[in-house]
Design a protein around this motif. Structure first.
Motif, PDB file in Angstrom:
ATOM      1  N   GLN A   1     111.040  48.263  51.642  1.00  0.00           N
ATOM      2  CA  GLN A   1     110.616  49.374  50.804  1.00  0.00           C
ATOM      3  C   GLN A   1     111.166  49.220  49.394  1.00  0.00           C
ATOM      4  O   GLN A   1     112.209  48.566  49.193  1.00  0.00           O
ATOM      5  CB  GLN A   1     111.090  50.695  51.404  1.00  0.00           C
ATOM      6  CG  GLN A   1     110.400  51.055  52.700  1.00  0.00           C
ATOM      7  CD  GLN A   1     110.768  52.444  53.184  1.00  0.00           C
ATOM      8  OE1 GLN A   1     111.771  53.028  52.766  1.00  0.00           O
ATOM      9  NE2 GLN A   1     109.951  52.994  54.074  1.00  0.00           N
ATOM     10  N   PRO A   2     110.504  49.798  48.422  1.00  0.00           N
ATOM     11  CA  PRO A   2     111.056  49.781  47.056  1.00  0.00           C
ATOM     12  C   PRO A   2     112.478  50.329  47.038  1.00  0.00           C
ATOM     13  O   PRO A   2     112.783  51.326  47.711  1.00  0.00           O
ATOM     14  CB  PRO A   2     110.096  50.696  46.290  1.00  0.00           C
ATOM     15  CG  PRO A   2     108.806  50.576  47.020  1.00  0.00           C
ATOM     16  CD  PRO A   2     109.188  50.441  48.473  1.00  0.00           C
ATOM     17  N   GLY A   3     113.336  49.654  46.285  1.00  0.00           N
ATOM     18  CA  GLY A   3     114.753  50.010  46.235  1.00  0.00           C
ATOM     19  C   GLY A   3     115.600  49.324  47.280  1.00  0.00           C
ATOM     20  O   GLY A   3     116.835  49.399  47.225  1.00  0.00           O
ATOM     21  N   GLY A   4     114.953  48.639  48.203  1.00  0.00           N
ATOM     22  CA  GLY A   4     115.679  47.961  49.276  1.00  0.00           C
ATOM     23  C   GLY A   4     116.207  46.599  48.859  1.00  0.00           C
ATOM     24  O   GLY A   4     116.086  46.180  47.702  1.00  0.00           O
ATOM     25  N   SER A   5     116.784  45.919  49.832  1.00  0.00           N
ATOM     26  CA  SER A   5     117.410  44.619  49.585  1.00  0.00           C
ATOM     27  C   SER A   5     116.957  43.598  50.621  1.00  0.00           C
ATOM     28  O   SER A   5     116.615  43.955  51.762  1.00  0.00           O
ATOM     29  CB  SER A   5     118.933  44.738  49.658  1.00  0.00           C
ATOM     30  OG  SER A   5     119.427  45.607  48.665  1.00  0.00           O
ATOM     31  N   LEU A   6     116.978  42.349  50.201  1.00  0.00           N
ATOM     32  CA  LEU A   6     116.761  41.215  51.094  1.00  0.00           C
ATOM     33  C   LEU A   6     117.652  40.081  50.627  1.00  0.00           C
ATOM     34  O   LEU A   6     117.965  39.990  49.426  1.00  0.00           O
ATOM     35  CB  LEU A   6     115.304  40.730  51.057  1.00  0.00           C
ATOM     36  CG  LEU A   6     114.238  41.489  51.836  1.00  0.00           C
ATOM     37  CD1 LEU A   6     112.868  40.885  51.543  1.00  0.00           C
ATOM     38  CD2 LEU A   6     114.518  41.473  53.324  1.00  0.00           C
ATOM     39  N   ARG A   7     118.015  39.214  51.557  1.00  0.00           N
ATOM     40  CA  ARG A   7     118.724  38.002  51.184  1.00  0.00           C
ATOM     41  C   ARG A   7     117.931  36.806  51.684  1.00  0.00           C
ATOM     42  O   ARG A   7     117.718  36.644  52.886  1.00  0.00           O
ATOM     43  CB  ARG A   7     120.148  37.963  51.759  1.00  0.00           C
ATOM     44  CG  ARG A   7     120.937  36.786  51.193  1.00  0.00           C
ATOM     45  CD  ARG A   7     122.364  36.744  51.687  1.00  0.00           C
ATOM     46  NE  ARG A   7     122.479  36.196  53.030  1.00  0.00           N
ATOM     47  CZ  ARG A   7     123.593  35.655  53.510  1.00  0.00           C
ATOM     48  NH1 ARG A   7     124.691  35.613  52.757  1.00  0.00           N
ATOM     49  NH2 ARG A   7     123.625  35.207  54.750  1.00  0.00           N
ATOM     50  N   LEU A   8     117.510  35.986  50.752  1.00  0.00           N
ATOM     51  CA  LEU A   8     116.823  34.753  51.093  1.00  0.00           C
ATOM     52  C   LEU A   8     117.832  33.615  51.210  1.00  0.00           C
ATOM     53  O   LEU A   8     118.829  33.581  50.494  1.00  0.00           O
ATOM     54  CB  LEU A   8     115.786  34.393  50.029  1.00  0.00           C
ATOM     55  CG  LEU A   8     114.736  35.446  49.694  1.00  0.00           C
ATOM     56  CD1 LEU A   8     113.743  34.891  48.687  1.00  0.00           C
ATOM     57  CD2 LEU A   8     114.033  35.938  50.938  1.00  0.00           C
TER      58      LEU A   8
END
Length: 115
Positions: free
Chosen positions: A13-20
């Motif tokens: 969702q917008p405002g969220g985070s991910l780590r690639l």
């Protein structure tokens, strides 16, 4: 044989985070610059973040302050921490390992930012 493999993409969702993550093998990892590019539908591929072998970093203006690139040479892996994600961050993200004329690409991982 050189392999570059991205992982960690997904829907957020917008405002969220991910780590690639970008794991490379078959090269002397510590001397390669590692770059993250992205390509959205209908747009050119653009450089998002880069890290040299000795840890110097560079970011696109559009992600400064939100994305952080780091590397773990022992694990031959580079990470892209993406915070405060926006819909315009939606794209396929590609990892690139580069040293002089040696240039290796992964297959990409999709990041979709949507509510």
């Amino acid at each position: 044989q050189v392999q570059v493999v991205e992982s960690g993409g997904g829907l957020v969702q917008p405002g969220g985070s991910l780590r690639l993550s970008c794991a490379a093998s078959g090269i002397i990892f510590s001397i390669y610059a590692i770059n993250w590019y992205r390509q959205a539908p209908g747009k050119q591929r653009e450089l998002v973040a880069a890290i040299t072998g000795d840890g110097n970093t560079n970011y696109a203006d559009s992600v400064k302050g939100r994305f952080t690139i780091s590397r773990d040479n022992a694990k031959t892996t580079v990470y892209l921490q993406m915070n405060s994600l926006k819909p315009e961050d939606t794209a396929a993200y590609y990892c690139n390992a580069r040293r002089f004329s040696n240039n290796y690409w992964g297959q990409g991982t999709q990041v979709t930012v949507s509510s």
